[in-house]
Write a protein that holds these residues in place. Structure first.
Motif, PDB file in Angstrom:
ATOM      1  N   PRO A   1      16.725 -23.895-100.542  1.00 34.97           N
ATOM      2  CA  PRO A   1      15.815 -23.789 -99.433  1.00 34.97           C
ATOM      3  C   PRO A   1      15.930 -24.732 -98.850  1.00 34.97           C
ATOM      4  N   ALA A   2      16.502 -25.963 -99.234  1.00 36.10           N
ATOM      5  CA  ALA A   2      16.305 -27.322 -98.470  1.00 36.10           C
ATOM      6  C   ALA A   2      17.855 -27.297 -97.504  1.00 36.10           C
ATOM      7  N   PHE A   3      18.846 -26.784 -98.079  1.00 38.32           N
ATOM      8  CA  PHE A   3      20.063 -26.721 -97.115  1.00 38.32           C
ATOM      9  C   PHE A   3      20.258 -25.524 -96.334  1.00 38.32           C
ATOM     10  N   GLN A   4      19.669 -24.579 -96.793  1.00 40.22           N
ATOM     11  CA  GLN A   4      20.057 -23.061 -95.998  1.00 40.22           C
ATOM     12  C   GLN A   4      19.839 -23.067 -94.598  1.00 40.22           C
ATOM     13  N   PRO A   5      18.439 -23.938 -94.143  1.00 39.89           N
ATOM     14  CA  PRO A   5      17.983 -23.831 -92.715  1.00 39.89           C
ATOM     15  C   PRO A   5      18.883 -24.701 -92.047  1.00 39.89           C
ATOM     16  N   LEU A   6      19.589 -25.636 -92.712  1.00 39.11           N
ATOM     17  CA  LEU A   6      20.493 -26.813 -92.183  1.00 39.11           C
ATOM     18  C   LEU A   6      21.788 -26.065 -91.782  1.00 39.11           C
ATOM     19  N   ALA A   7      22.310 -25.079 -92.622  1.00 41.65           N
ATOM     20  CA  ALA A   7      23.458 -24.393 -92.556  1.00 41.65           C
ATOM     21  C   ALA A   7      23.401 -23.556 -91.190  1.00 41.65           C
TER      22      ALA A   7
ATOM     23  N   VAL B   1      26.120 -18.680 -96.294  1.00 38.99           N
ATOM     24  CA  VAL B   1      26.186 -17.706 -97.465  1.00 38.99           C
ATOM     25  C   VAL B   1      25.979 -18.599 -98.452  1.00 38.99           C
ATOM     26  N   ARG B   2      26.688 -19.661 -98.944  1.00 37.95           N
ATOM     27  CA  ARG B   2      26.612 -20.701-100.027  1.00 37.95           C
ATOM     28  C   ARG B   2      25.333 -20.937-100.402  1.00 37.95           C
ATOM     29  N   THR B   3      24.582 -21.300 -99.114  1.00 37.67           N
ATOM     30  CA  THR B   3      23.354 -22.057 -99.338  1.00 37.67           C
ATOM     31  C   THR B   3      22.126 -21.141 -99.468  1.00 37.67           C
ATOM     32  N   ARG B   4      22.439 -19.737 -99.544  1.00 35.88           N
ATOM     33  CA  ARG B   4      21.494 -18.770 -99.255  1.00 35.88           C
ATOM     34  C   ARG B   4      20.196 -19.151-100.397  1.00 35.88           C
TER      35      ARG B   4
END
Lengths: 426, 546
Positions: free
Chosen positions: B101-107, B95-98
């Motif tokens: 684009p760099a970190f959302q796939p990692l989450a 949710v936080r990284t929604r």
């Protein structure tokens, strides 16, 4: 047995509630608080550290300590570790080599640097009396250090690991002269040494290092390089190497020793006297006073800058400080030299090396630690021995003993031994 | 045609870090992190290889303390709780990284990965990973072996031979009870060998062990094949030497694979990066920042280079590239040696299992790629286990390895230095007391109070002897904990011995200690008895209070 039957004890066990986390915590905290490790009895233990180093620790009962101390007849006899080389099964009483290290305390430890690897040692701890005899308090376990050298050469026995008893069954080695390891066994052609079809390692630095271009050699054929640090000639050893080699070896040894002892001070090893006729622990290692002109650390600490150029007389009350023990009771600190004090006279290289800890001591610091090097050993009687060009007096039996304060940083000790002239024929 | 062998040997070990006296305990996370990042991923790799019909053979040692913890109900429950918290955090991160684009796939990757971990751990293997490893052994793809009871550093315990013997024999017995058979191999803790130890290993039924390269090269007789074949001590127990080249490629922090810029950075963790209020429920006591396991950056470069976002696809490709490199390197090594040998050269590559996945996140994928590459497209290198090798080549040169270890400087410096030397007088004294009591009370009825006290004392002694404590003291990582564990175990030991000597104890305390240190339920203190001195010499000073 009926399943309906329930043993009374089992029932009681089942009714005992398991301790809660709080109860567990309370129990273990109470135990930890009330059961510190007990005081240990009189004992001495040796442990191997590496091929050239052993570790000794000891504990001594106060009663044992006092009793042994009294038996020496001395008011302040030195407490020493006496290390015997018992490699060939020689009883300690007949060991050809031994050395003493002065130590302190009812409980302590020491790292012992050993001249030679692959030896077995055993130690006693006790008080040395005026005649050099040891009033022993405890004897250690034997400790064997591994060899630092390659294995001895082949022999051909093999064992069958499938056999329950690992039975020796056959000669294994067919030909110790294996074919060139860089030659293809089938074609005889040299193996390709070019890089493999793999992306160059630098593309992913700092990933893998470049490929090893040469296959690891078969270690079996490498010449031995053992004993590189053996620099003292013993009676049954070949003549000393040339002075240049000796100096290089000395430097190498001390570089190594400095590296090894960065964290923990170590005792210099010494090959002692051959045992005399005294039985058991009664033989001693004598130690002569410091040669004239070699100042002790205590003296250095009390010098003023004006004294630097003045030769320092040996301190008769000097006792060797323990390098590996808690510091003794604090003494009066040496006041820093006043700003108006005259600058020291120029000193020779010899004095500079010897007095450099004093040089550091002139500055006002929170803590200063000085270290003294005790060089002792023996050479062929009559040898002219010099350190930094200064003659080192030899005792009639060829042994010598000198002390030098150690400066900070690396130090090179150019110790030169010149064979005595051959005796003229009558 | 097989020209040589590669033996991949993994050593799985963690010290016993079970703390039921606290509702939550930081050091238990060592186990939890290893399960999530190492053991489950390794299991997943082996499951995948089996499913795909890829032939492989690994060797894996599982220490008795690790097995005890993996099978422990309390730790299993706590691990699941830990995993749930991790999943919760990964969900919050999605949710936080929604909008990132760099970190959302990692989450999302972490969330999926943790969900899969929970499925494997809880559902597939019923929370008991030992079952998984046993399954692989039975499937013929894994050779399991063991180590000493609590990973005691044997060369520094040998002042009391019974202490060494107990470490070795209890290790074998623990394996037997866990896996239903005896282990053929033993991982001598820290590869710390000394001549004479082979007799104890033989007594325990072990047929092989491992030493570091110099231990083999400085053996009593020069090894004819260098490191490329084992040696056998005169009693037939074989010693395999660690290959330094393949070790360096994986181990080295400077030029080893794990330092590649594309791999995940171990040290950059959201536990240190995010606002304290946000991360508080997932760190220590809600106040002390720790690694959470969620890391979004790659190594990137050296020095102060700003860390770049982690790219899982790129990292996996690099792991496959490194696996190919590893295969080529071994092939060249083997090719060079095979010319001069009358048997296929063997390269032995042992690693700590926890390196794969925990320190080197892509390590399990590297292993997967390595096995697949070895199984397809080449036939020069065959994966083999040490046990298989000895079955195929039972005639081995006779020579006894030199004393050595795989630690810093190659001998015992790491475990005996100014920072940890203080433990040895106490460990030796405790061993002496244990031997004395075991000898004196050999005939104590089983189940009696004294019997229970002495069994528990033996457990405390074994736990104090773990090589992990002096190692941690030397490394300076969790020194306070290591010091405390050493002192606590020694205190418990002396408490129990005092009580045993008096045959009197407040039983709640004994029950508490039995619950605290609950490993080795089979342990019989009589293993310490000195049979040569079954009657105590009256003149001898006793180390035990009467």
């Amino acid at each position: 047995m009926s399943h309906d039957h329930v043993d009374k004890d089992e029932l009681e066990d089942a009714l005992i509630p398991e301790p809660s986390a709080e109860e567990l915590r309370s129990v273990v905290e109470e135990i930890s608080a009330h059961y510190p490790p007990p005081r240990l009895g009189t004992e001495l233990v040796l442990l191997e550290v590496n091929p050239h180093r052993a570790h000794a620790y000891w504990t001594i009962d106060v009663e044992d300590y006092r009793s042994a101390q009294q038996r020496t007849g001395l008011e302040h006899p030195p407490l020493v570790l006496r290390l015997f080389d018992i490699t060939d099964g020689t009883p300690p009483e007949q060991a050809l080599t031994a050395f003493d290290v002065e130590v302190q305390g009812l409980q302590g430890h020491w790292y012992l640097d050993l001249w030679k690897d692959g030896r077995t040692h055993l130690a006693d701890i006790g008080f040395r009396d005026a005649a050099g005899r040891l009033v022993a308090l405890a004897r250690s376990n034997p400790v064997s250090t591994p060899s630092a050298a390659e294995s001895p050469d082949y022999h051909t026995l093999a064992v069958d690991t499938a056999h329950p008893a690992g039975l020796r069954i056959t000669d294994l080695i067919l030909d110790p002269h294996l074919s060139d390891e860089n030659t293809d066994v089938e074609t005889g052609a040299a193996l390709e040494q070019a890089a493999p079809s793999f992306a160059a390692p630098e593309a992913c630095a700092p990933g893998p290092a470049p490929m090893v271009e040469t296959a690891p050699a078969t270690v079996a054929f490498q010449p031995s390089t053992s004993d590189a640090t053996t620099i003292v000639a013993w009676p049954d050893a070949p003549a000393l190497p040339p002075p240049e080699k000796l100096q290089a070896d000395v430097q190498a040894y001390f570089d190594h020793a400095a590296e090894q002892s960065a964290a923990v001070p170590v005792a210099p090893p010494w090959q002692g006297h051959r045992p005399d006729a005294d039985p058991a622990l009664s033989r001693g290692l004598t130690e002569e006073p410091l040669p004239e002109g070699w100042p002790s650390a205590e003296h250095l600490a009390q010098l003023t800058p004006a004294d630097v150029a003045t030769p320092v007389a040996p301190d008769p009350a000097f006792t060797e400080p323990s390098l590996n023990q808690p510091a003794p009771a604090a003494t009066e600190p040496t006041p820093p030299a006043p700003a108006s004090a005259p600058a020291p006279a120029p000193v020779s290289l010899d004095q500079y090396v010897g007095l450099s800890s004093f040089e550091h001591g002139r500055r006002e610091v929170a803590l200063e630690i000085n270290v003294e090097l005790h060089l002792f050993g023996r050479a062929k009687p009559g040898t002219e021995l010099s350190l930094y060009g200064q003659p080192v007096p030899l005792r009639p039996d060829g042994t010598f003993s000198i002390r030098k304060p150690l400066p900070q940083g690396a130090v090179v000790l150019p110790l030169l031994a010149v064979d005595p002239p051959p005796a003229s024929k009558g | 045609m097989t020209r040589g062998y590669l033996s991949l040997v993994l050593h799985g070990h963690l010290p016993f870090v079970r703390h039921p006296e606290h509702p939550e305990f930081f050091e238990e996370r060592w186990l939890f992190e290893a399960i999530t990042e190492c053991y489950v991923p390794l299991i997943k790799v082996m499951d995948g290889l089996l499913a795909d019909g890829i032939p492989f053979r690994f060797a894996l040692s599982l220490s008795p303390t690790l097995c005890a913890m993996l099978q422990d109900d309390l730790l299993q429950q706590r691990y699941l709780h830990h995993l749930e918290k991790m999943q919760e955090l990964a969900g919050k991160e999605m949710v936080r990284t929604r909008h990132d684009p760099a970190f959302q796939p990692l989450a999302r990757m972490y969330h999926d990965w943790l969900t899969e971990t929970a499925r494997i751990y809880d559902v597939r293997y019923g929370r008991n990973l030992v079952k998984a490893f046993r399954r692989f052994q039975e499937a013929g793809v894994l050779e399991l072996f063991t180590t000493c009871a609590t990973h005691g550093y044997l060369p520094l315990l040998k002042t009391h031979p019974q202490a060494v013997r107990a470490q070795v024999l209890v290790g074998q017995e623990s394996y037997r009870r866990t896996f239903g058979r005896s282990a053929r191999g033993v991982w001598v803790p820290e590869c710390a060998f000394y001549p004479g130890l082979e007799n104890v290993l033989d007594e325990a039924g072990f047929r092989y062990f491992f030493v570091d390269a110099h231990g083999l090269l400085k053996a009593s007789v020069r090894p004819h094949y260098g490191l490329y074949a084992p040696l056998a001590c005169s009693n037939g127990v074989a010693a395999f030497g660690r290959d330094p080249e393949s070790s360096r490629q994986v181990w080295s922090s400077h030029d080893g694979y794990p330092g590649d810029f594309d791999y995940r950075d171990f040290y950059r963790d959201i536990g240190h990066d995010l606002d304290l209020d946000y991360i508080a429920p997932y760190i220590l006591d809600g106040k002390t920042r720790i690694h959470t396991g969620l890391k979004y950056h790659r190594v990137t470069g050296t020095g102060d280079t700003p860390k770049q976002p982690y790219d899982p696809g790129r990292a996996r490709a690099k792991a496959e590239e490194h696996a190919a490199h590893f295969v080529v390197s071994r092939a060249r090594q083997i090719q060079a040696q095979a010319a001069g040998m009358d048997r296929p050269p063997l390269v032995v590559s042992p690693y700590d299992a926890e390196l794969f996945g925990h320190w080197w996140f892509e390590g399990p994928h590297f292993l997967d790629a390595l096995v697949r590459r070895l199984a397809t497209g080449q036939d020069e290198i065959e994966l083999i286990t040490p046990g298989d090798y000895l079955q195929r080549h039972p005639v081995v040169q006779k020579s006894t390895p030199s004393a050595s270890s795989w630690g810093w400087q190659g001998y015992h410096e790491c475990w005996l230095s100014s920072v940890n030397e203080w433990i040895y007088p106490h460990l030796h004294h405790a061993a002496k007391v244990m031997v004395e009591l075991a000898t004196r009370f050999q005939s104590e009825p089983a189940g009696s109070l004294r019997d229970r006290l002495l069994r528990q004392a033996a457990r405390s002694l074994l736990l104090a002897q773990s090589s992990d404590w002096p190692f941690i003291m030397k490394c300076g990582t969790a020194v306070d904990y290591a010091n405390k564990r050493m002192r606590d175990q020694l205190a418990r030991f002396h408490f129990l011995c005092d009580a045993a000597a008096k045959n009197d104890v407040e039983e709640r305390k004994l029950i508490a200690l039995e619950q605290m240190d609950n490993l080795f339920p089979f342990l019989d203190y009589r293993i310490y008895a000195d049979t040569a001195q079954s009657t105590q010499k009256p003149a001898e000073k006793s180390a035990v209070a009467s």
